[in-house]
Design a protein around this motif. Structure first.
Motif, mmCIF file in Angstrom:
data_model
loop_
_atom_site.group_PDB
_atom_site.id
_atom_site.type_symbol
_atom_site.label_atom_id
_atom_site.label_comp_id
_atom_site.label_asym_id
_atom_site.label_seq_id
_atom_site.Cartn_x
_atom_site.Cartn_y
_atom_site.Cartn_z
ATOM 1 N N GLU A 111 0.838 -1.202 0.000
ATOM 2 C CA GLU A 111 0.000 0.000 0.000
ATOM 3 C C GLU A 111 0.872 1.250 0.000
ATOM 4 O O GLU A 111 0.557 2.226 -0.693
ATOM 5 C CB GLU A 111 -0.931 -0.012 1.216
ATOM 6 C CG GLU A 111 -2.060 -1.009 1.087
ATOM 7 C CD GLU A 111 -2.845 -1.196 2.377
ATOM 8 O OE1 GLU A 111 -2.649 -0.420 3.347
ATOM 9 O OE2 GLU A 111 -3.657 -2.140 2.422
ATOM 10 N N ALA A 112 1.963 1.249 0.745
ATOM 11 C CA ALA A 112 2.871 2.400 0.768
ATOM 12 C C ALA A 112 3.493 2.620 -0.609
ATOM 13 O O ALA A 112 3.597 3.765 -1.077
ATOM 14 C CB ALA A 112 3.966 2.195 1.822
ATOM 15 N N MET A 113 3.894 1.543 -1.273
ATOM 16 C CA MET A 113 4.464 1.670 -2.620
ATOM 17 C C MET A 113 3.433 2.257 -3.589
ATOM 18 O O MET A 113 3.745 3.157 -4.371
ATOM 19 C CB MET A 113 4.966 0.318 -3.118
ATOM 20 C CG MET A 113 6.231 -0.157 -2.442
ATOM 21 S SD MET A 113 6.812 -1.728 -3.125
ATOM 22 C CE MET A 113 6.529 -2.811 -1.741
ATOM 23 N N VAL A 137 2.095 2.325 -15.553
ATOM 24 C CA VAL A 137 2.758 2.536 -14.271
ATOM 25 C C VAL A 137 2.301 1.416 -13.343
ATOM 26 O O VAL A 137 1.097 1.190 -13.181
ATOM 27 C CB VAL A 137 2.397 3.919 -13.680
ATOM 28 C CG1 VAL A 137 3.016 4.092 -12.308
ATOM 29 C CG2 VAL A 137 2.840 5.030 -14.631
ATOM 30 N N LEU A 138 3.289 0.740 -12.753
ATOM 31 C CA LEU A 138 2.974 -0.443 -11.954
ATOM 32 C C LEU A 138 3.716 -0.469 -10.627
ATOM 33 O O LEU A 138 4.773 0.130 -10.483
ATOM 34 C CB LEU A 138 3.352 -1.705 -12.738
ATOM 35 C CG LEU A 138 2.717 -1.887 -14.111
ATOM 36 C CD1 LEU A 138 3.382 -3.016 -14.863
ATOM 37 C CD2 LEU A 138 1.222 -2.110 -13.981
ATOM 38 N N VAL A 139 3.143 -1.226 -9.701
ATOM 39 C CA VAL A 139 3.817 -1.666 -8.484
ATOM 40 C C VAL A 139 3.671 -3.178 -8.529
ATOM 41 O O VAL A 139 2.557 -3.699 -8.476
ATOM 42 C CB VAL A 139 3.161 -1.078 -7.207
ATOM 43 C CG1 VAL A 139 3.754 -1.718 -5.962
ATOM 44 C CG2 VAL A 139 3.334 0.436 -7.167
ATOM 45 N N HIS A 146 -1.645 -12.309 -9.247
ATOM 46 C CA HIS A 146 -2.866 -11.598 -9.621
ATOM 47 C C HIS A 146 -2.977 -10.210 -8.984
ATOM 48 O O HIS A 146 -3.630 -9.327 -9.523
ATOM 49 C CB HIS A 146 -4.095 -12.433 -9.262
ATOM 50 C CG HIS A 146 -4.272 -12.567 -7.782
ATOM 51 N ND1 HIS A 146 -3.569 -13.469 -7.026
ATOM 52 C CD2 HIS A 146 -5.041 -11.866 -6.916
ATOM 53 C CE1 HIS A 146 -3.894 -13.337 -5.763
ATOM 54 N NE2 HIS A 146 -4.787 -12.380 -5.661
ATOM 55 N N ALA A 147 -2.328 -10.003 -7.844
ATOM 56 C CA ALA A 147 -2.394 -8.697 -7.176
ATOM 57 C C ALA A 147 -1.742 -7.610 -8.032
ATOM 58 O O ALA A 147 -2.141 -6.440 -7.960
ATOM 59 C CB ALA A 147 -1.746 -8.767 -5.797
ATOM 60 N N ALA A 171 -0.285 -9.672 -18.157
ATOM 61 C CA ALA A 171 -0.979 -9.594 -16.867
ATOM 62 C C ALA A 171 -1.410 -10.966 -16.387
ATOM 63 O O ALA A 171 -1.853 -11.806 -17.169
ATOM 64 C CB ALA A 171 -2.172 -8.669 -16.974
ATOM 65 N N GLU A 172 -1.283 -11.168 -15.091
ATOM 66 C CA GLU A 172 -1.788 -12.375 -14.465
ATOM 67 C C GLU A 172 -3.303 -12.221 -14.349
ATOM 68 O O GLU A 172 -3.789 -11.155 -13.987
ATOM 69 C CB GLU A 172 -1.180 -12.560 -13.067
ATOM 70 C CG GLU A 172 0.301 -12.786 -13.080
ATOM 71 C CD GLU A 172 0.707 -14.100 -13.726
ATOM 72 O OE1 GLU A 172 0.039 -15.116 -13.482
ATOM 73 O OE2 GLU A 172 1.684 -14.097 -14.484
ATOM 74 N N PRO A 173 -4.074 -13.285 -14.629
ATOM 75 C CA PRO A 173 -5.525 -13.147 -14.522
ATOM 76 C C PRO A 173 -5.927 -12.872 -13.072
ATOM 77 O O PRO A 173 -5.346 -13.414 -12.141
ATOM 78 C CB PRO A 173 -6.047 -14.501 -14.996
ATOM 79 C CG PRO A 173 -4.888 -15.412 -15.049
ATOM 80 C CD PRO A 173 -3.635 -14.598 -15.025
ATOM 81 N N PRO A 174 -6.922 -12.005 -12.895
ATOM 82 C CA PRO A 174 -7.403 -11.729 -11.541
ATOM 83 C C PRO A 174 -8.051 -12.971 -10.936
ATOM 84 O O PRO A 174 -8.535 -13.831 -11.666
ATOM 85 C CB PRO A 174 -8.407 -10.593 -11.710
ATOM 86 C CG PRO A 174 -8.635 -10.451 -13.169
ATOM 87 C CD PRO A 174 -7.610 -11.251 -13.902
ATOM 88 N N GLU A 175 -8.067 -13.026 -9.624
ATOM 89 C CA GLU A 175 -8.690 -14.185 -8.956
ATOM 90 C C GLU A 175 -10.189 -14.057 -8.972
ATOM 91 O O GLU A 175 -10.750 -13.020 -8.970
ATOM 92 C CB GLU A 175 -8.206 -14.277 -7.505
ATOM 93 C CG GLU A 175 -6.843 -14.877 -7.417
ATOM 94 C CD GLU A 175 -6.491 -15.289 -5.984
ATOM 95 O OE1 GLU A 175 -6.980 -14.685 -5.025
ATOM 96 O OE2 GLU A 175 -5.740 -16.246 -5.864
#
Length: 175
Positions: A111-113, A137-139, A146-147, A171-175
């Protein structure tokens, strides 16, 4: 100031300094990530510009387009994360925590990132040298999960063509 706020501020300061330096080369970036490992340790910046990508063979481009590790800008000015590293080291070793404590600490760090990157985004830093919608833009955590995709949706516009490419290609598929 609580730990998460302090961590967010240190991440913000480090990333701003790093990106300001990186963007001074006037290249056009399509991928900027703040990436860390499965223990949410000190992150690193990685980025890809079209100028660098197009300097590779077309076969190589497919392999490296979204690879944080293969970018010549991976770990750019990593020493700027020294205060972040000290701050994280002041905490109990994340691997010594029980499952519930681990998850709480892990989420706090991510969350901080994300908050630091969002603050920079609001200030317009990702629009230097390119339009904001032209850069993903990613973290991220590596190996990916998936996160990463859930965070990516919060950080990028679904109207962005390059974000759509990232979603389709890696992208990894969302759960």
């Amino acid at each position: 100031m609580d730990f998460q706020e302090e961590l967010t501020n240190e991440l913000y300061n480090a990333v701003k300094t790093i990106l300001t330096d990186l963007f001074s080369n006037k290249e056009h970036y399509y991928y900027i990530t703040l990436v860390t490992d499965g223990g949410a340790h000190t992150p690193r910046i990685s980025a890809w510009s079209y100028e660098v990508l197009y300097g590779s063979s077309s076969e190589e481009q497919e392999k490296i387009k979204w690879s944080y590790a293969d970018s010549p800008y991976c770990c750019w000015k990593q020493e700027r994360f020294e205060k972040v590293e000290k701050l994280l080291s002041s905490r109990k070793n994340i691997w010594d925590l029980n499952a519930e404590e681990f998850e709480t600490e892990y989420q706090l760090r991510f969350e901080a990132m994300e908050m630091a990157m969002n603050r920079l985004d609001q200030e317009g830093i990702f629009g230097i040298n390119q339009k904001r919608n032209d850069v993903v833009v990613l973290v991220e955590v590596m190996p990916p999960d998936h996160a990463n995709t859930a965070r990516a949706y919060r950080m990028n516009s679904t109207d962005s063509e390059i974000f759509s490419e990232w979603l389709q290609e890696v992208a990894e598929p969302p759960e």
